[in-house]
Design a protein around this motif. Sequence first.
Motif, PDB file in Angstrom:
ATOM      1  N   ALA A 155       1.114  -1.217  -0.086  1.00 54.37           N
ATOM      2  CA  ALA A 155      -0.120   0.012   0.361  1.00 54.37           C
ATOM      3  C   ALA A 155       0.829   1.440   0.073  1.00 54.37           C
ATOM      4  O   ALA A 155       1.505   1.513   0.865  1.00 54.37           O
ATOM      5  CB  ALA A 155      -0.825  -0.254   1.628  1.00 54.37           C
ATOM      6  N   VAL A 156       0.373   2.631  -0.903  1.00 56.90           N
ATOM      7  CA  VAL A 156       1.400   3.234  -1.453  1.00 56.90           C
ATOM      8  C   VAL A 156       0.468   4.788  -0.844  1.00 56.90           C
ATOM      9  O   VAL A 156      -0.299   4.819  -1.865  1.00 56.90           O
ATOM     10  CB  VAL A 156       2.151   3.491  -1.991  1.00 56.90           C
ATOM     11  N   LYS A 167      12.762   1.199  -6.705  1.00 58.23           N
ATOM     12  CA  LYS A 167      13.357   2.033  -7.313  1.00 58.23           C
ATOM     13  C   LYS A 167      11.803   3.607  -7.354  1.00 58.23           C
ATOM     14  O   LYS A 167      12.697   4.617  -8.155  1.00 58.23           O
ATOM     15  CB  LYS A 167      13.108   1.345  -8.747  1.00 58.23           C
ATOM     16  N   MET A 168      11.141   2.349  -7.201  1.00 57.54           N
ATOM     17  CA  MET A 168       9.572   3.542  -7.014  1.00 57.54           C
ATOM     18  C   MET A 168       9.981   4.936  -5.567  1.00 57.54           C
ATOM     19  O   MET A 168       9.354   5.693  -6.346  1.00 57.54           O
ATOM     20  CB  MET A 168       8.786   2.776  -6.687  1.00 57.54           C
ATOM     21  N   LEU A 169      10.348   4.157  -4.208  1.00 60.20           N
ATOM     22  CA  LEU A 169      10.345   5.446  -3.539  1.00 60.20           C
ATOM     23  C   LEU A 169      11.887   6.522  -4.173  1.00 60.20           C
ATOM     24  O   LEU A 169      11.253   6.964  -4.235  1.00 60.20           O
ATOM     25  CB  LEU A 169      10.763   5.092  -2.485  1.00 60.20           C
ATOM     26  N   ASP A 170      12.610   5.500  -5.206  1.00 55.91           N
ATOM     27  CA  ASP A 170      13.584   6.996  -5.281  1.00 55.91           C
ATOM     28  C   ASP A 170      13.041   7.672  -6.486  1.00 55.91           C
ATOM     29  O   ASP A 170      13.620   9.074  -6.029  1.00 55.91           O
ATOM     30  CB  ASP A 170      15.144   6.083  -6.089  1.00 55.91           C
ATOM     31  N   MET A 171      12.502   6.935  -6.892  1.00 58.86           N
ATOM     32  CA  MET A 171      11.287   8.249  -8.171  1.00 58.86           C
ATOM     33  C   MET A 171      10.559   8.734  -7.768  1.00 58.86           C
ATOM     34  O   MET A 171      10.603  10.486  -8.209  1.00 58.86           O
ATOM     35  CB  MET A 171      11.159   7.161  -9.271  1.00 58.86           C
ATOM     36  N   ASN A 195       7.493   0.267 -12.493  1.00 62.69           N
ATOM     37  CA  ASN A 195       7.437  -0.325 -11.242  1.00 62.69           C
ATOM     38  C   ASN A 195       7.103  -1.364 -10.406  1.00 62.69           C
ATOM     39  O   ASN A 195       6.556  -1.966  -9.332  1.00 62.69           O
ATOM     40  CB  ASN A 195       8.172   0.607  -9.799  1.00 62.69           C
ATOM     41  N   GLY A 196       5.825  -1.932 -11.383  1.00 61.56           N
ATOM     42  CA  GLY A 196       5.137  -2.852 -11.168  1.00 61.56           C
ATOM     43  C   GLY A 196       4.450  -2.664  -9.944  1.00 61.56           C
ATOM     44  O   GLY A 196       3.304  -3.303  -9.339  1.00 61.56           O
TER      45      GLY A 196
END
Length: 245
Positions: A96-97, A220-224, A120-121
């Motif tokens: 969950a984001v 990668k999602m968090l970095d973006m 990122n899936g």
Amino acid sequence: MAGHSKWANIKHKKGKQDAVKGKIFTKFAKAIAVAAKEGGADPDNNAKLRDIIAKAKAQNMPNDNIERAIKKGAGELEGSHYEEIIYEGYGPGGVAVIVETLTDNKNRTAGDVRHIFDKNGGNLGTSGCVSFLFKRKGQLMIEKDENVDEDKLMLLAIDAGAEDFIVEEEGYEIITDPNDFGEVREALESENINFVSAEIAMIPTTQVALSAEDVKKMQKMLDMFEEHDDVQEVYHNWDMPEDME
């Protein structure tokens, strides 16, 4: 919730922020301007502004930058109009984001957020699709230190209005009602307590572990998101490994 995950998340965020101080200051300036516009330019009478300023100072944001942002929000200086928009969705493995943004162009930000999820899936969801998995709380994280007496710290926090005091291997987590956060933080600051993190946060009630492949996608999602100018905060319920960098 696994304690190590919270500390891993905080240390990861701090590492990213230290590497891009200029961008972090720009994000704080947006948040300060919006808070000043919504609740007035006097921090003594605007709890939200006061808390954001404290957070910005903890990242060593210069006072001149803070004052300039307040004046922009108050209309004393020219500035852009920013709107707060919150997006919810799912990361790889069903994590969950929640993505909190401040934007002057809703279409641009919505498109960018959707792209980051898709790349990122994950996938962008509808409002409310994951927020029920979180509780909005004040959260103060303090590393263990020989100069910090655990019993004294606990009594100080509880007396100031904290809801919970959690002892973990890395340090202490203090949980407050959002309305009591500022008072608790100020009580601890008056005793020269240093925070690793002090914020109003969306704290997950459950956590999700990921496969090695999905860990890379989630990272990668968090970095973006972290690198995107419009993104202020990202909350998730990924059970981050203790050795995350």
